[in-house]
Design a protein around this motif. Sequence first.
Motif, short mmCIF file in Angstrom:
data_model
loop_
_atom_site.label_atom_id
_atom_site.label_comp_id
_atom_site.label_asym_id
_atom_site.label_seq_id
_atom_site.Cartn_x
_atom_site.Cartn_y
_atom_site.Cartn_z
N PRO A 207 55.27 4.72 48.09
CA PRO A 207 55.43 6.09 47.58
C PRO A 207 54.24 6.51 46.71
N ALA A 208 54.01 7.79 46.62
CA ALA A 208 52.98 8.30 45.71
C ALA A 208 53.46 8.10 44.27
N GLU A 209 52.51 7.83 43.38
CA GLU A 209 52.88 7.57 41.98
C GLU A 209 53.59 8.78 41.36
N CYS A 210 53.12 9.98 41.69
CA CYS A 210 53.75 11.17 41.12
C CYS A 210 55.18 11.34 41.64
N GLN A 211 55.43 10.85 42.85
CA GLN A 211 56.78 10.91 43.40
C GLN A 211 57.72 10.03 42.58
N VAL A 212 57.28 8.83 42.26
CA VAL A 212 58.09 7.90 41.47
C VAL A 212 58.33 8.47 40.08
N ARG A 213 57.28 9.04 39.48
CA ARG A 213 57.45 9.62 38.15
C ARG A 213 58.37 10.84 38.17
N SER A 214 58.37 11.58 39.28
CA SER A 214 59.29 12.72 39.42
C SER A 214 60.73 12.24 39.45
N VAL A 215 60.97 11.12 40.13
CA VAL A 215 62.31 10.55 40.17
C VAL A 215 62.72 10.11 38.77
N ILE A 216 61.79 9.49 38.05
CA ILE A 216 62.09 9.06 36.68
C ILE A 216 62.44 10.28 35.83
N ARG A 217 61.66 11.33 35.94
CA ARG A 217 61.93 12.55 35.16
C ARG A 217 63.30 13.12 35.51
N PHE A 218 63.62 13.17 36.79
CA PHE A 218 64.90 13.71 37.25
C PHE A 218 66.07 12.88 36.70
N LEU A 219 66.00 11.56 36.89
CA LEU A 219 67.10 10.71 36.43
C LEU A 219 67.21 10.71 34.91
N VAL B 157 70.31 9.16 32.61
CA VAL B 157 70.42 7.80 33.15
C VAL B 157 69.52 6.90 32.30
N LYS B 158 70.03 5.73 31.94
CA LYS B 158 69.29 4.81 31.08
C LYS B 158 68.09 4.23 31.83
N PRO B 159 66.99 3.93 31.09
CA PRO B 159 65.78 3.42 31.73
C PRO B 159 66.00 2.18 32.60
N ALA B 160 66.84 1.26 32.17
CA ALA B 160 67.10 0.06 32.97
C ALA B 160 67.74 0.42 34.30
N GLU B 161 68.64 1.38 34.30
CA GLU B 161 69.29 1.83 35.53
C GLU B 161 68.30 2.59 36.41
N ILE B 162 67.41 3.37 35.79
CA ILE B 162 66.38 4.07 36.57
C ILE B 162 65.52 3.04 37.29
N HIS B 163 65.10 2.01 36.57
CA HIS B 163 64.27 0.96 37.18
C HIS B 163 65.02 0.28 38.32
N ARG B 164 66.27 -0.03 38.12
CA ARG B 164 67.07 -0.68 39.16
C ARG B 164 67.12 0.18 40.42
N MET C 268 56.97 0.11 32.26
CA MET C 268 56.33 1.39 32.60
C MET C 268 57.36 2.49 32.75
N VAL C 269 58.53 2.15 33.30
CA VAL C 269 59.61 3.15 33.40
C VAL C 269 59.99 3.60 32.00
N ARG C 270 60.15 2.64 31.08
CA ARG C 270 60.50 2.99 29.70
C ARG C 270 59.42 3.86 29.06
N LYS C 271 58.14 3.56 29.34
CA LYS C 271 57.04 4.36 28.80
C LYS C 271 57.13 5.81 29.29
N TRP C 272 57.37 5.98 30.60
CA TRP C 272 57.45 7.34 31.15
C TRP C 272 58.69 8.07 30.62
N VAL C 273 59.80 7.36 30.46
CA VAL C 273 61.00 7.99 29.89
C VAL C 273 60.71 8.47 28.48
N ARG C 274 60.02 7.65 27.69
CA ARG C 274 59.65 8.04 26.32
C ARG C 274 58.78 9.30 26.34
N GLN C 275 57.81 9.34 27.24
CA GLN C 275 56.92 10.50 27.31
C GLN C 275 57.69 11.75 27.71
#
Length: 104
Positions: free
Chosen positions: A8-20, A25-32, A47-54
Amino acid sequence: MFKTIADPAECQVRSVIRFLNAKNVKPAEIHRQLVEIYGENVMTDGMVRKWVRQFNDGRTNVHYEARSGRPSVVNDGLVAKVNEKNREKRRFTIRMLFDEFLQI
């Protein structure tokens, strides 16, 4: 079983993180969930936790921001010229590359 998405494109993954994250949704569940769909090498838990923080701090852009520093001199034209020189003379050395292309 879910359908997996390879490479997947990196921005696609970050978009999913932003959405969840917006759905609380908790960062650990997002990563799972990311690992479940994109595979083991998608992104680390840290890295998921870093993006969630941002995103929690107000970031909305899912793309990397431009960084300052020296601009790259490499472009398609330069690559084509180097490839052409390499085809002309197979024993093209780094020194010859330096002499021929001073901008590198």
